[in-house]
Design a protein around this motif. Structure first.
Motif, PDB file in Angstrom:
ATOM      1  N   GLU A  33      41.350 -66.784   3.613  1.00  0.00           N
ATOM      2  CA  GLU A  33      40.839 -66.956   4.978  1.00  0.00           C
ATOM      3  C   GLU A  33      39.886 -68.141   5.055  1.00  0.00           C
ATOM      4  OE1 GLU A  33      42.920 -65.164   7.210  1.00  0.00           O
ATOM      5  OE2 GLU A  33      41.262 -66.211   8.199  1.00  0.00           O
ATOM      6  N   LEU A  34      39.000 -68.219   4.040  1.00  0.00           N
ATOM      7  CA  LEU A  34      38.024 -69.310   4.018  1.00  0.00           C
ATOM      8  C   LEU A  34      38.739 -70.671   3.914  1.00  0.00           C
ATOM      9  CD1 LEU A  34      34.655 -69.632   2.490  1.00  0.00           C
ATOM     10  CD2 LEU A  34      36.362 -71.105   1.449  1.00  0.00           C
ATOM     11  N   CYS A  35      39.774 -70.740   3.057  1.00  0.00           N
ATOM     12  CA  CYS A  35      40.521 -72.008   2.922  1.00  0.00           C
ATOM     13  C   CYS A  35      41.185 -72.384   4.246  1.00  0.00           C
ATOM     14  CB  CYS A  35      41.580 -71.894   1.829  1.00  0.00           C
ATOM     15  SG  CYS A  35      40.895 -71.710   0.182  1.00  0.00           S
ATOM     16  N   ARG A  36      41.808 -71.397   4.885  1.00  0.00           N
ATOM     17  CA  ARG A  36      42.462 -71.678   6.185  1.00  0.00           C
ATOM     18  C   ARG A  36      41.439 -72.185   7.200  1.00  0.00           C
ATOM     19  NH1 ARG A  36      44.671 -66.351   5.229  1.00  0.00           N
ATOM     20  NH2 ARG A  36      46.752 -66.585   4.354  1.00  0.00           N
ATOM     21  N   ARG A  37      40.263 -71.565   7.182  1.00  0.00           N
ATOM     22  CA  ARG A  37      39.222 -71.949   8.134  1.00  0.00           C
ATOM     23  C   ARG A  37      38.728 -73.373   7.863  1.00  0.00           C
ATOM     24  NH1 ARG A  37      36.415 -67.391   7.472  1.00  0.00           N
ATOM     25  NH2 ARG A  37      34.783 -68.424   6.270  1.00  0.00           N
ATOM     26  N   LYS A  41      39.252 -76.419  10.403  1.00  0.00           N
ATOM     27  CA  LYS A  41      38.068 -77.140  10.866  1.00  0.00           C
ATOM     28  C   LYS A  41      38.246 -78.653  10.696  1.00  0.00           C
ATOM     29  CE  LYS A  41      33.070 -76.611  10.317  1.00  0.00           C
ATOM     30  NZ  LYS A  41      32.036 -75.840   9.645  1.00  0.00           N
ATOM     31  N   ALA A  42      38.785 -79.064   9.534  1.00  0.00           N
ATOM     32  CA  ALA A  42      39.021 -80.494   9.298  1.00  0.00           C
ATOM     33  C   ALA A  42      40.057 -81.029  10.291  1.00  0.00           C
ATOM     34  CB  ALA A  42      39.488 -80.728   7.859  1.00  0.00           C
ATOM     35  N   ILE A  43      41.152 -80.297  10.483  1.00  0.00           N
ATOM     36  CA  ILE A  43      42.224 -80.761  11.381  1.00  0.00           C
ATOM     37  C   ILE A  43      41.688 -80.919  12.807  1.00  0.00           C
ATOM     38  CG2 ILE A  43      44.441 -80.137  12.457  1.00  0.00           C
ATOM     39  CD1 ILE A  43      45.119 -78.651   9.790  1.00  0.00           C
ATOM     40  N   LEU A  72      49.613 -75.839   5.626  1.00  0.00           N
ATOM     41  CA  LEU A  72      50.077 -76.284   6.949  1.00  0.00           C
ATOM     42  C   LEU A  72      51.176 -75.367   7.477  1.00  0.00           C
ATOM     43  CD1 LEU A  72      50.056 -80.189   6.695  1.00  0.00           C
ATOM     44  CD2 LEU A  72      48.276 -78.631   7.506  1.00  0.00           C
ATOM     45  N   ILE A  73      52.111 -74.995   6.589  1.00  0.00           N
ATOM     46  CA  ILE A  73      53.186 -74.087   7.003  1.00  0.00           C
ATOM     47  C   ILE A  73      52.581 -72.735   7.384  1.00  0.00           C
ATOM     48  CG2 ILE A  73      55.256 -72.846   6.197  1.00  0.00           C
ATOM     49  CD1 ILE A  73      55.741 -75.860   6.608  1.00  0.00           C
ATOM     50  N   ASP A  74      51.644 -72.280   6.554  1.00  0.00           N
ATOM     51  CA  ASP A  74      50.970 -71.004   6.790  1.00  0.00           C
ATOM     52  C   ASP A  74      50.231 -70.999   8.145  1.00  0.00           C
ATOM     53  OD1 ASP A  74      50.031 -68.439   5.500  1.00  0.00           O
ATOM     54  OD2 ASP A  74      48.096 -69.379   5.909  1.00  0.00           O
ATOM     55  N   LEU A  75      49.687 -72.157   8.512  1.00  0.00           N
ATOM     56  CA  LEU A  75      48.953 -72.254   9.778  1.00  0.00           C
ATOM     57  C   LEU A  75      49.888 -72.488  10.969  1.00  0.00           C
ATOM     58  CD1 LEU A  75      45.885 -74.380   8.547  1.00  0.00           C
ATOM     59  CD2 LEU A  75      45.843 -71.978   9.270  1.00  0.00           C
ATOM     60  N   GLY A  76      51.196 -72.568  10.689  1.00  0.00           N
ATOM     61  CA  GLY A  76      52.162 -72.653  11.789  1.00  0.00           C
ATOM     62  C   GLY A  76      52.607 -74.063  12.150  1.00  0.00           C
ATOM     63  N   TYR A  77      52.273 -75.045  11.316  1.00  0.00           N
ATOM     64  CA  TYR A  77      52.722 -76.413  11.609  1.00  0.00           C
ATOM     65  C   TYR A  77      54.119 -76.634  11.047  1.00  0.00           C
ATOM     66  CZ  TYR A  77      47.905 -77.378  12.915  1.00  0.00           C
ATOM     67  OH  TYR A  77      46.698 -77.352  13.526  1.00  0.00           O
ATOM     68  N   GLN A  78      54.791 -77.686  11.580  1.00  0.00           N
ATOM     69  CA  GLN A  78      56.098 -78.092  11.046  1.00  0.00           C
ATOM     70  C   GLN A  78      55.861 -79.218  10.078  1.00  0.00           C
ATOM     71  OE1 GLN A  78      58.938 -79.604  13.865  1.00  0.00           O
ATOM     72  NE2 GLN A  78      58.007 -78.366  15.477  1.00  0.00           N
ATOM     73  N   ALA A  79      56.221 -79.045   8.817  1.00  0.00           N
ATOM     74  CA  ALA A  79      55.955 -80.121   7.863  1.00  0.00           C
ATOM     75  C   ALA A  79      57.075 -80.225   6.837  1.00  0.00           C
ATOM     76  CB  ALA A  79      54.620 -79.881   7.163  1.00  0.00           C
ATOM     77  N   ASP A  80      57.602 -81.460   6.683  1.00  0.00           N
ATOM     78  CA  ASP A  80      58.552 -81.757   5.615  1.00  0.00           C
ATOM     79  C   ASP A  80      57.771 -82.387   4.467  1.00  0.00           C
ATOM     80  OD1 ASP A  80      60.510 -80.952   7.353  1.00  0.00           O
ATOM     81  OD2 ASP A  80      61.195 -82.977   7.862  1.00  0.00           O
ATOM     82  N   LYS A 201      43.942 -86.529   5.867  1.00  0.00           N
ATOM     83  CA  LYS A 201      43.619 -85.770   4.647  1.00  0.00           C
ATOM     84  C   LYS A 201      42.996 -84.425   5.013  1.00  0.00           C
ATOM     85  CE  LYS A 201      42.598 -90.189   2.463  1.00  0.00           C
ATOM     86  NZ  LYS A 201      41.558 -91.132   1.997  1.00  0.00           N
ATOM     87  N   PRO A 202      43.825 -83.414   5.255  1.00  0.00           N
ATOM     88  CA  PRO A 202      43.288 -82.127   5.733  1.00  0.00           C
ATOM     89  C   PRO A 202      42.476 -81.352   4.691  1.00  0.00           C
ATOM     90  CG  PRO A 202      45.643 -82.325   6.197  1.00  0.00           C
ATOM     91  CD  PRO A 202      45.295 -83.415   5.249  1.00  0.00           C
TER      92      PRO A 202
END
Ligand code: AMP
Ligand code: ZN
Ligand code: ZN
Length: 321
Positions: A33-37, A41-43, A72-80, A201-202
């Protein structure tokens, strides 16, 4: 990683990691959770990208770039992903396997480019042909091919796995020498310009210990070995120096870097505008360049003409400097 019996700050369950910078311990779930936060926050703080943007993650097979892709995938973004085969012997072979396995297991798209197959050279050969440290042809090749893949693929933004330790070490080196031009440009977001893609650089709010722990908790296999050609790299010494300070005074690494970005970087805005020359296009490949032929095409010509040099020969030469 954590003293036995210590408890998670959030749920009081058994902790798996201590984070002195946050003056707390965390269980697996609340560590994630802390990493996602921190990444969110950076994004958001730096307006890196928006949901729906097409993201290209440059992946090396190491912990940071696989962690950022996963986050990024975990947070719901589309990333290749984009993997560049640099031809650094077994190191590159192994790193490709980790990148591919990560992508395959999650059904993600991994674009691959091979220097040897597509451009006729590899990094050990380029280093010998140019008589420069391997990191100079390596950095040049990666930058060019990442930019090209992002532009050709129509991506909105390129993500790299640079973490807080990487950025703080580069900042330390630039400050040691007061490299004002580099300091002015050392931001977690580089806007698109003149045919160059936007780059972000997220992971700038996460340390390498935290990105490694993210991978362990999430069951991501990554290449642990450092690049054999990076031995003697000054950044390793800067990281060690910063870690010694951090051990004594937790939080200094983050404030060193993040306060630079918040307080100092805005004062360097005028410096950023200096030297933004008008850019033409390379006669050979069409990439943006200030000369007739870009530095990458000059490298391809020089290194491609050189006989193949195995990695062992070059590591011996540059490894202990
Ligand atoms: P480095 O320059 O090795 O410190 O790596 C910095 C970042 O560049 C990594 O976090 C990745 O995002 C990217 N990168 C490094 N090596 C590769 C590679 N072989 N292919 C694609 N991206 C890479
Ligand atoms: Zn917890
Ligand atoms: Zn070119």
């Amino acid at each position: 990683m954590v003293a036995s019996g210590s408890k998670c700050r959030v749920c009081r369950g058994p902790a798996i990691i201590d984070l002195p910078r946050h003056n707390a311990n965390f269980c697996a779930e609340h560590f994630l959770e802390l990493c996602r936060r921190q990444v969110t926050k950076a994004i958001e703080h730096f307006a890196m990208f928006e949901p729906g943007d097409r993201i290209l993650v440059a992946v090396s097979g190491g912990k940071d770039s696989l962690a950022v892709w996963d986050l990024l995938i975990d947070l719901g973004y589309q990333a290749d992903g984009l993997y560049i085969g640099l031809g650094i012997g077994d190191y590159s072979e192994a790193s490709a396997v980790y990148a591919r396995e990560f992508a395959t297991a999650r059904g993600l798209r991994l674009v691959e480019v091979s220097l040897r197959e597509e451009y006729g050279y590899d990094i050990p050969t380029a280093s010998r042909a140019t008589r420069r440290v391997p990191s100079s042809s390596c950095g040049l090749s990666k930058r060019h091919l990442i930019d090209k893949a992002a532009i050709d693929g129509g991506y909105d933004v390129v993500v790299t796995g640079h973490n807080l330790d990487d950025e703080a070490a580069v900042l330390f080196g630039n400050k040691l020498r007061w490299e004002i031009e580099y300091l002015a440009r050392q931001l977690p977001v580089l806007p698109a310009r003149d045919g160059f893609p936007r780059k972000v650089k997220p992971l700038v709010r996460l340390t390498e210990r935290e990105t490694a722990a993210w991978c362990v908790v999430r069951g991501i296999d990554y290449l642990v070995e450092e690049c054999p050609m990076a031995a003697g790299n000054k950044h390793l010494a800067y990281k060690a120096a910063l870690n010694a300070i951090e051990a004594d005074s937790p939080g200094s690494k983050a404030s060193f870097y993040l306060n630079f970005i918040e307080r100092m970087a805005p004062l360097l805005a005028a410096e950023r505008a200096v030297g933004v020359e008008s850019v033409g296009t390379c006669r050979e490949c069409g990439a943006p360049t200030t000369g007739e032929v870009c530095a990458f095409c000059r490298l391809v010509e020089k290194a491609g003409a050189h006989e193949r040099v195995p990695v062992e020969l070059v590591v011996g030469r540059w490894g202990k400097r």
